[in-house]
Design a protein around this motif. Structure first.
Motif, PDB file in Angstrom:
ATOM      1  N   GLY A  55      34.085  44.310  50.607  1.00 37.67           N
ATOM      2  CA  GLY A  55      35.203  45.244  50.464  1.00 37.67           C
ATOM      3  C   GLY A  55      36.410  44.842  51.285  1.00 37.67           C
ATOM      4  O   GLY A  55      37.546  44.869  50.808  1.00 37.67           O
TER       5      GLY A  55
ATOM      6  N   LEU B 195      38.166  41.803  49.721  1.00 45.68           N
ATOM      7  CA  LEU B 195      38.967  42.134  48.543  1.00 45.68           C
ATOM      8  C   LEU B 195      40.251  42.873  48.927  1.00 45.68           C
ATOM      9  O   LEU B 195      41.323  42.585  48.378  1.00 45.68           O
ATOM     10  CB  LEU B 195      38.132  42.951  47.561  1.00 45.68           C
ATOM     11  CG  LEU B 195      36.939  42.202  46.946  1.00 45.68           C
ATOM     12  CD1 LEU B 195      35.989  43.166  46.258  1.00 45.68           C
ATOM     13  CD2 LEU B 195      37.404  41.103  46.001  1.00 45.68           C
ATOM     14  N   ARG B 196      40.159  43.813  49.865  1.00 44.91           N
ATOM     15  CA  ARG B 196      41.359  44.540  50.304  1.00 44.91           C
ATOM     16  C   ARG B 196      42.333  43.613  51.024  1.00 44.91           C
ATOM     17  O   ARG B 196      43.546  43.696  50.825  1.00 44.91           O
ATOM     18  CB  ARG B 196      40.978  45.728  51.176  1.00 44.91           C
ATOM     19  CG  ARG B 196      40.320  46.864  50.386  1.00 44.91           C
ATOM     20  CD  ARG B 196      40.089  48.101  51.230  1.00 44.91           C
ATOM     21  NE  ARG B 196      39.253  47.862  52.396  1.00 44.91           N
ATOM     22  CZ  ARG B 196      37.925  47.862  52.397  1.00 44.91           C
ATOM     23  NH1 ARG B 196      37.270  48.112  51.285  1.00 44.91           N
ATOM     24  NH2 ARG B 196      37.251  47.636  53.505  1.00 44.91           N
TER      25      ARG B 196
ATOM     26  N   VAL C  93      42.890  43.180  41.885  1.00 42.08           N
ATOM     27  CA  VAL C  93      41.729  43.142  42.779  1.00 42.08           C
ATOM     28  C   VAL C  93      41.824  44.285  43.787  1.00 42.08           C
ATOM     29  O   VAL C  93      40.865  45.035  44.002  1.00 42.08           O
ATOM     30  CB  VAL C  93      41.627  41.772  43.498  1.00 42.08           C
ATOM     31  CG1 VAL C  93      40.682  41.827  44.683  1.00 42.08           C
ATOM     32  CG2 VAL C  93      41.190  40.696  42.513  1.00 42.08           C
ATOM     33  N   SER C  94      42.982  44.427  44.399  1.00 37.96           N
ATOM     34  CA  SER C  94      43.191  45.437  45.428  1.00 37.96           C
ATOM     35  C   SER C  94      42.993  46.860  44.895  1.00 37.96           C
ATOM     36  O   SER C  94      42.415  47.710  45.570  1.00 37.96           O
ATOM     37  CB  SER C  94      44.614  45.286  45.993  1.00 37.96           C
ATOM     38  OG  SER C  94      44.837  46.187  47.025  1.00 37.96           O
TER      39      SER C  94
ATOM     40  N   ALA D 161      41.281  47.669  41.982  1.00 40.05           N
ATOM     41  CA  ALA D 161      39.919  47.834  41.457  1.00 40.05           C
ATOM     42  C   ALA D 161      38.896  48.075  42.554  1.00 40.05           C
ATOM     43  O   ALA D 161      37.959  48.853  42.362  1.00 40.05           O
ATOM     44  CB  ALA D 161      39.516  46.611  40.626  1.00 40.05           C
ATOM     45  N   VAL D 162      39.069  47.465  43.710  1.00 42.66           N
ATOM     46  CA  VAL D 162      38.103  47.668  44.792  1.00 42.66           C
ATOM     47  C   VAL D 162      38.210  49.097  45.342  1.00 42.66           C
ATOM     48  O   VAL D 162      37.240  49.635  45.857  1.00 42.66           O
ATOM     49  CB  VAL D 162      38.252  46.615  45.913  1.00 42.66           C
ATOM     50  CG1 VAL D 162      39.508  46.827  46.743  1.00 42.66           C
ATOM     51  CG2 VAL D 162      37.018  46.607  46.809  1.00 42.66           C
TER      52      VAL D 162
ATOM     53  N   PRO E 254      36.735  49.517  38.644  1.00 47.45           N
ATOM     54  CA  PRO E 254      37.248  48.616  37.613  1.00 47.45           C
ATOM     55  C   PRO E 254      37.731  49.317  36.345  1.00 47.45           C
ATOM     56  O   PRO E 254      38.735  48.914  35.759  1.00 47.45           O
ATOM     57  CB  PRO E 254      36.077  47.686  37.321  1.00 47.45           C
ATOM     58  CG  PRO E 254      34.877  48.359  37.860  1.00 47.45           C
ATOM     59  CD  PRO E 254      35.333  49.276  38.947  1.00 47.45           C
TER      60      PRO E 254
ATOM     61  N   ILE F  53      39.065  41.823  37.524  1.00 48.74           N
ATOM     62  CA  ILE F  53      38.016  42.849  37.554  1.00 48.74           C
ATOM     63  C   ILE F  53      36.638  42.190  37.615  1.00 48.74           C
ATOM     64  O   ILE F  53      35.756  42.654  38.351  1.00 48.74           O
ATOM     65  CB  ILE F  53      38.187  43.810  36.367  1.00 48.74           C
ATOM     66  CG1 ILE F  53      39.411  44.704  36.652  1.00 48.74           C
ATOM     67  CG2 ILE F  53      36.932  44.629  36.118  1.00 48.74           C
ATOM     68  CD1 ILE F  53      39.856  45.550  35.500  1.00 48.74           C
TER      69      ILE F  53
ATOM     70  N   VAL G 233      36.103  41.052  41.192  1.00 51.58           N
ATOM     71  CA  VAL G 233      35.698  42.171  42.050  1.00 51.58           C
ATOM     72  C   VAL G 233      34.220  42.471  41.844  1.00 51.58           C
ATOM     73  O   VAL G 233      33.468  42.649  42.804  1.00 51.58           O
ATOM     74  CB  VAL G 233      36.566  43.419  41.780  1.00 51.58           C
ATOM     75  CG1 VAL G 233      36.000  44.652  42.481  1.00 51.58           C
ATOM     76  CG2 VAL G 233      38.007  43.168  42.217  1.00 51.58           C
ATOM     77  N   ARG G 234      33.785  42.518  40.595  1.00 45.66           N
ATOM     78  CA  ARG G 234      32.376  42.795  40.299  1.00 45.66           C
ATOM     79  C   ARG G 234      31.467  41.756  40.941  1.00 45.66           C
ATOM     80  O   ARG G 234      30.456  42.090  41.572  1.00 45.66           O
ATOM     81  CB  ARG G 234      32.148  42.829  38.788  1.00 45.66           C
ATOM     82  CG  ARG G 234      30.700  43.116  38.397  1.00 45.66           C
ATOM     83  CD  ARG G 234      30.445  42.873  36.913  1.00 45.66           C
ATOM     84  NE  ARG G 234      30.641  41.494  36.502  1.00 45.66           N
ATOM     85  CZ  ARG G 234      29.784  40.495  36.736  1.00 45.66           C
ATOM     86  NH1 ARG G 234      28.668  40.714  37.409  1.00 45.66           N
ATOM     87  NH2 ARG G 234      30.036  39.271  36.310  1.00 45.66           N
TER      88      ARG G 234
ATOM     89  N   ARG H 128      31.532  42.199  44.843  1.00 50.25           N
ATOM     90  CA  ARG H 128      30.859  43.430  45.277  1.00 50.25           C
ATOM     91  C   ARG H 128      29.360  43.381  45.049  1.00 50.25           C
ATOM     92  O   ARG H 128      28.589  43.936  45.827  1.00 50.25           O
ATOM     93  CB  ARG H 128      31.467  44.640  44.571  1.00 50.25           C
ATOM     94  CG  ARG H 128      32.859  44.947  45.087  1.00 50.25           C
ATOM     95  CD  ARG H 128      33.462  46.084  44.350  1.00 50.25           C
ATOM     96  NE  ARG H 128      33.144  47.319  45.057  1.00 50.25           N
ATOM     97  CZ  ARG H 128      33.550  48.502  44.653  1.00 50.25           C
ATOM     98  NH1 ARG H 128      34.249  48.632  43.558  1.00 50.25           N
ATOM     99  NH2 ARG H 128      33.240  49.570  45.353  1.00 50.25           N
TER     100      ARG H 128
END
Length: 153
Positions: free
Chosen positions: A24, A27-28, A79-80, A82-83, A87, A114, A117-118, A121
């Motif tokens: 997390g 991604l942020r 990305v920012s 969706a996290v 998504p 997306i 991100v998946r 995560r």
């Protein structure tokens, strides 16, 4: 740094991953460094205005290249978002608010973001391998070997 925007995005992934292995946070932080989406409660303001082009340049594969110098911002901004909100809602906002048709370069880049991100995560893609993923998946002419995806724990 190189003038190639996608290569700069990949290098940013490597820098951020060197500081954290938390999915997390990675991604942020990527969203902050590459798209100007701040941490904390003011992030929706930055995301709502489309972030900022902290990385300018081309170098993206043809199917995700819209002909502008802002594709790194687009990818990292999605990305920012969706996290933080998930998504499905991020994609819906990209299509209906951002007006990025699903079959357009921006729509396809949204889907790649997306998926990124998946993968991060779920643990299938470690932050340390994000640079290689970016180079092999969305950068044009990339020679990097594709990253090894791991089975989730």
């Amino acid at each position: 740094m190189t003038a190639d925007g996608c290569a700069q995005l990949a290098e940013t992934c490597a820098r951020v991953a060197a500081r954290t292995d938390s999915p997390g946070r990675f991604l942020r932080e990527l969203g902050r460094e590459a798209a100007g989406v701040r941490r904390g409660p003011l992030w929706p303001l930055d995301a709502g205005r489309g972030g900022s082009n902290r990385i300018r340049g081309r170098g993206f594969r043809r199917h995700v290249d819209d002909g502008t110098e802002g594709q790194a911002r687009h990818f990292a901004g999605i990305v920012s978002v969706a996290v933080r909100i998930g998504p499905r809602l991020a994609r819906w906002l990209s299509i209906h608010v951002g007006r990025d048709a699903p079959d357009s370069a921006d729509g396809r880049l949204t889907d790649e973001a997306i998926d990124f991100v998946r993968l991060i995560r779920s643990g299938e893609l470690a932050p340390a391998d994000a640079e290689a993923w970016v180079r092999s998946t969305i950068c044009g002419g990339g020679t990097a070997a594709p990253p090894t995806l791991r089975a989730p724990d």
